[in-house]
Design a protein around this motif. Structure first.
Motif, PDB file in Angstrom:
ATOM      1  N   PHE A 157      23.592 -24.526  37.454  1.00 15.85           N
ATOM      2  CA  PHE A 157      24.626 -25.353  36.845  1.00 15.85           C
ATOM      3  C   PHE A 157      24.398 -25.526  35.355  1.00 15.85           C
ATOM      4  O   PHE A 157      25.336 -25.804  34.614  1.00 15.85           O
ATOM      5  CB  PHE A 157      24.667 -26.718  37.534  1.00 15.85           C
ATOM      6  CG  PHE A 157      25.883 -27.524  37.197  1.00 15.85           C
ATOM      7  CD1 PHE A 157      27.117 -27.176  37.703  1.00 15.85           C
ATOM      8  CD2 PHE A 157      25.797 -28.615  36.346  1.00 15.85           C
ATOM      9  CE1 PHE A 157      28.255 -27.913  37.391  1.00 15.85           C
ATOM     10  CE2 PHE A 157      26.925 -29.355  36.028  1.00 15.85           C
ATOM     11  CZ  PHE A 157      28.148 -28.992  36.556  1.00 15.85           C
TER      12      PHE A 157
ATOM     13  N   VAL B 281      27.198 -14.489  32.732  1.00  9.24           N
ATOM     14  CA  VAL B 281      26.116 -15.460  32.915  1.00  9.24           C
ATOM     15  C   VAL B 281      25.198 -14.965  34.022  1.00  9.24           C
ATOM     16  O   VAL B 281      25.636 -14.285  34.954  1.00  9.24           O
ATOM     17  CB  VAL B 281      26.663 -16.868  33.263  1.00  9.24           C
ATOM     18  CG1 VAL B 281      27.491 -17.414  32.120  1.00  9.24           C
ATOM     19  CG2 VAL B 281      27.485 -16.833  34.543  1.00  9.24           C
TER      20      VAL B 281
ATOM     21  N   ARG C  82      28.357 -23.208  29.053  1.00  9.54           N
ATOM     22  CA  ARG C  82      29.635 -22.525  28.825  1.00  9.54           C
ATOM     23  C   ARG C  82      30.774 -23.535  28.716  1.00  9.54           C
ATOM     24  O   ARG C  82      31.680 -23.383  27.894  1.00  9.54           O
ATOM     25  CB  ARG C  82      29.906 -21.529  29.948  1.00  9.54           C
ATOM     26  CG  ARG C  82      31.305 -20.948  29.923  1.00  9.54           C
ATOM     27  CD  ARG C  82      31.411 -19.710  30.780  1.00  9.54           C
ATOM     28  NE  ARG C  82      30.873 -18.549  30.085  1.00  9.54           N
ATOM     29  CZ  ARG C  82      30.906 -17.308  30.568  1.00  9.54           C
ATOM     30  NH1 ARG C  82      31.431 -17.092  31.752  1.00  9.54           N
ATOM     31  NH2 ARG C  82      30.404 -16.312  29.881  1.00  9.54           N
ATOM     32  N   TYR C  83      30.735 -24.571  29.540  1.00 10.63           N
ATOM     33  CA  TYR C  83      31.763 -25.603  29.487  1.00 10.63           C
ATOM     34  C   TYR C  83      31.780 -26.285  28.114  1.00 10.63           C
ATOM     35  O   TYR C  83      32.847 -26.511  27.536  1.00 10.63           O
ATOM     36  CB  TYR C  83      31.497 -26.632  30.587  1.00 10.63           C
ATOM     37  CG  TYR C  83      32.281 -27.913  30.442  1.00 10.63           C
ATOM     38  CD1 TYR C  83      33.640 -27.964  30.725  1.00 10.63           C
ATOM     39  CD2 TYR C  83      31.648 -29.080  30.019  1.00 10.63           C
ATOM     40  CE1 TYR C  83      34.352 -29.142  30.586  1.00 10.63           C
ATOM     41  CE2 TYR C  83      32.357 -30.259  29.870  1.00 10.63           C
ATOM     42  CZ  TYR C  83      33.700 -30.287  30.162  1.00 10.63           C
ATOM     43  OH  TYR C  83      34.394 -31.450  30.018  1.00 10.63           O
TER      44      TYR C  83
ATOM     45  N   LYS D  41      26.398 -22.999  33.455  1.00  7.34           N
ATOM     46  CA  LYS D  41      27.815 -23.355  33.544  1.00  7.34           C
ATOM     47  C   LYS D  41      28.129 -24.532  32.613  1.00  7.34           C
ATOM     48  O   LYS D  41      29.185 -24.582  31.988  1.00  7.34           O
ATOM     49  CB  LYS D  41      28.181 -23.716  34.991  1.00  7.34           C
ATOM     50  CG  LYS D  41      28.087 -22.553  35.957  1.00  7.34           C
ATOM     51  CD  LYS D  41      28.425 -22.993  37.369  1.00  7.34           C
ATOM     52  CE  LYS D  41      28.286 -21.837  38.355  1.00  7.34           C
ATOM     53  NZ  LYS D  41      28.554 -22.267  39.747  1.00  7.34           N
ATOM     54  N   SER D  42      27.195 -25.489  32.541  1.00  2.00           N
ATOM     55  CA  SER D  42      27.387 -26.623  31.650  1.00  2.00           C
ATOM     56  C   SER D  42      27.417 -26.175  30.196  1.00  2.00           C
ATOM     57  O   SER D  42      28.238 -26.653  29.398  1.00  2.00           O
ATOM     58  CB  SER D  42      26.266 -27.650  31.854  1.00  2.00           C
ATOM     59  OG  SER D  42      26.378 -28.720  30.950  1.00  2.00           O
TER      60      SER D  42
ATOM     61  N   GLU E  75      36.485 -31.886  38.553  1.00  5.90           N
ATOM     62  CA  GLU E  75      35.422 -30.951  38.182  1.00  5.90           C
ATOM     63  C   GLU E  75      34.992 -31.192  36.743  1.00  5.90           C
ATOM     64  O   GLU E  75      33.793 -31.177  36.426  1.00  5.90           O
ATOM     65  CB  GLU E  75      35.919 -29.511  38.361  1.00  5.90           C
ATOM     66  CG  GLU E  75      34.918 -28.442  37.934  1.00  5.90           C
ATOM     67  CD  GLU E  75      33.676 -28.402  38.798  1.00  5.90           C
ATOM     68  OE1 GLU E  75      32.680 -27.808  38.356  1.00  5.90           O
ATOM     69  OE2 GLU E  75      33.701 -28.977  39.913  1.00  5.90           O
TER      70      GLU E  75
ATOM     71  N   ARG F 167      31.267 -32.491  35.467  1.00  2.99           N
ATOM     72  CA  ARG F 167      30.449 -31.835  34.456  1.00  2.99           C
ATOM     73  C   ARG F 167      30.081 -32.810  33.337  1.00  2.99           C
ATOM     74  O   ARG F 167      28.942 -32.801  32.860  1.00  2.99           O
ATOM     75  CB  ARG F 167      31.210 -30.638  33.885  1.00  2.99           C
ATOM     76  CG  ARG F 167      31.445 -29.533  34.894  1.00  2.99           C
ATOM     77  CD  ARG F 167      32.067 -28.315  34.262  1.00  2.99           C
ATOM     78  NE  ARG F 167      32.338 -27.290  35.249  1.00  2.99           N
ATOM     79  CZ  ARG F 167      32.496 -26.019  34.969  1.00  2.99           C
ATOM     80  NH1 ARG F 167      32.410 -25.613  33.728  1.00  2.99           N
ATOM     81  NH2 ARG F 167      32.744 -25.139  35.910  1.00  2.99           N
TER      82      ARG F 167
ATOM     83  N   ASP G 117      30.166 -12.350  35.265  1.00  2.00           N
ATOM     84  CA  ASP G 117      31.050 -13.015  34.300  1.00  2.00           C
ATOM     85  C   ASP G 117      30.297 -13.471  33.059  1.00  2.00           C
ATOM     86  O   ASP G 117      30.566 -14.534  32.493  1.00  2.00           O
ATOM     87  CB  ASP G 117      31.760 -14.220  34.941  1.00  2.00           C
ATOM     88  CG  ASP G 117      32.657 -13.825  36.096  1.00  2.00           C
ATOM     89  OD1 ASP G 117      33.196 -12.700  36.053  1.00  2.00           O
ATOM     90  OD2 ASP G 117      32.818 -14.619  37.030  1.00  2.00           O
TER      91      ASP G 117
END
Length: 433
Positions: free
Chosen positions: A389, A376, A395-396, A392-393, A209, A213, A374
């Motif tokens: 995505f 987002v 936040r990553y 999420k990217s 995962e 990313r 959460d």
């Protein structure tokens, strides 16, 4: 009720209950020559175990250890593996055998009195179903079993040895038998998971995962570079055209009247205003991203303002920096483009240093109500697997640098805030706004 006497034929059952799962685990290992003849030899040797007497030293059944040793030798005899690998698979086979017997015992105890025929039907159905599931769904290691997994091997071996000791003592305390069976079943499952790398599979999934990313970020950066190339090429072509026209316009200005001269000057002014969209933040990566977004905003009538010193973000990798700000601005642009009122097509970005961290604030208008989960927003697109995505990217990336990210909606404003801690060498109390 003595369930053993209802279904066991000496030690032959125990032998087969270990041999079958062991061969299922080893099926992808390299076979020795004369494979089928070796199997026939094992079948002939195993038949004699039906008449093997019970050998005990105190509470310990030595006949089980003898059969375990025979199964270990059988694996090494049929497949081209090291003795340590054969022992690895023998321990796993013992975990399968003992775990299934624990399940069988619990089933028998739940039913109560039954005939021998009923017991045999339950026995064969349970083992056939378990072996089928084991064959299709359990991970099998194609390479050396022990290599790189010595700790798991040692722990699972200790667990199985402990279960064997407790199994030898449990019949002395029949009132504990059900509790022991449940405990032994859990131990066998845990040992088997260690043996077959189930926990490692979860670790690999998490790593895959992360790689997915990172691949997304790199592909996005490459896409941005290609877009920037196209923007730069269009800009250069436009400048060349305008410069060519300027030569003629300047010559013509000398002979024009006042009205025509004013009109021509406005065209010249509009031509040179293209330089207003070229970002100069102190970071080449941010210059690329902001220039691209500025041209896009101008095209759609969006007012984009920013105050940031990009040199303060030099500790970030270019791919991360591009993806983080690119995704943030893409979301803001997509949101304000839905506004029919051009006065609300505004995006503001500000950054400053606070307590050793770089704080970035981005806000834009958004009339529709956004649902968050959460921290987002949930994507409103139908294809949820391929959208959402970007956040999420972001936040990553923020998590990667030890920061935090939060999004919220205040009335008609959507606000994105993220803080990135400065490395000790970078944190010098300067303001990057």
């Amino acid at each position: 009720m003595n369930y053993y006497s209802m279904i066991l034929l000496g030690q032959l059952n125990f032998y087969l209950e270990m041999l079958i799962p062991m061969f299922l685990l080893m099926r992808r290992q390299e076979r020795r020559s004369f494979f089928w003849l070796r199997l026939l030899a094992l079948a002939a040797a195993g038949a004699g175990l039906a008449f093997m007497p019970v050998l005990e030293i105190g509470p310990f059944g030595m006949h089980y250890l003898i059969v375990f040793g025979i199964v270990f030798l059988a694996g090494w005899f049929v497949f081209r593996v090291r003795p340590l690998d054969a022992l690895f698979y023998a321990i796993a086979a013992f975990a399968v055998q003992h775990g299934l017997w624990d399940v069988l015992f619990i089933v028998f105890e739940s039913i109560g009195y039954m005939t021998q025929a009923t017991a045999l039907v339950i026995y064969f159905c349970l083992y056939a179903a378990a072996y089928t599931l084991f064959f299709f769904f359990f991970p099998v290691n194609e390479r050396g079993a022990v290599k790189g997994r010595g700790l798991q091997f040692a722990v699972s071996g200790f667990i199985i040895a402990f279960v064997y000791v407790v199994a030898s003592l449990a019949p002395w305390y029949s009132e504990w038998n059900i509790l022991y069976r449940l405990y032994a079943l859990l131990c066998c499952v845990f040992a088997l998971c260690l043996q077959c790398g189930v926990f490692e599979q979860d670790k690999l999934r998490r790593r895959n995962e992360e790689l997915r990313r990172e691949k997304f970020v790199l592909e996005e950066l490459l896409g941005r570079e290609q877009k920037q190339y196209a923007i730069t090429k269009d800009t250069i072509d436009l400048i060349n055209v305008k410069c060519h026209d300027l030569k003629h316009q300047i010559a013509a200005l000398r002979t024009m009247g006042a009205d025509e001269r004013e009109k021509s000057l406005r065209e010249v002014e509009k031509a040179v205003m293209i330089y207003g969209n070229i970002a100069k933040t102190g970071s080449e990566t941010l210059d690329v991203v902001f220039t691209e977004k500025s041209f896009l905003c101008e095209k759609h009538g969006i007012r984009f303002t920013y105050m940031i010193d990009g040199s303060g973000l030099s500790f970030m990798a270019p791919a991360d920096l591009s993806s983080l700000f690119g995704n943030a601005l893409d979301n803001a642009i997509e949101s304000v483009m839905k506004e029919s009122d051009e006065g609300r097509r505004v995006i503001k970005l500000n950054a400053c240093e606070r307590r050793g961290c770089i704080a970035v604030h981005i806000e834009n208008y958004c009339a529709e109500k956004i649902r968050f989960k959460d921290g987002v927003p949930l994507t409103s697109k139908a294809d949820k697997d391929n959208h959402g995505f970007g956040v999420k990217s972001m936040r990553y990336i923020v998590d990667k640098y030890g920061g935090n990210l939060a999004m919220r909606q205040e009335g008609c404003l959507v606000c994105l805030d993220f803080m990135l801690p400065l490395p000790a060498a970078e944190s010098a109390g300067r303001n990057i706004a």
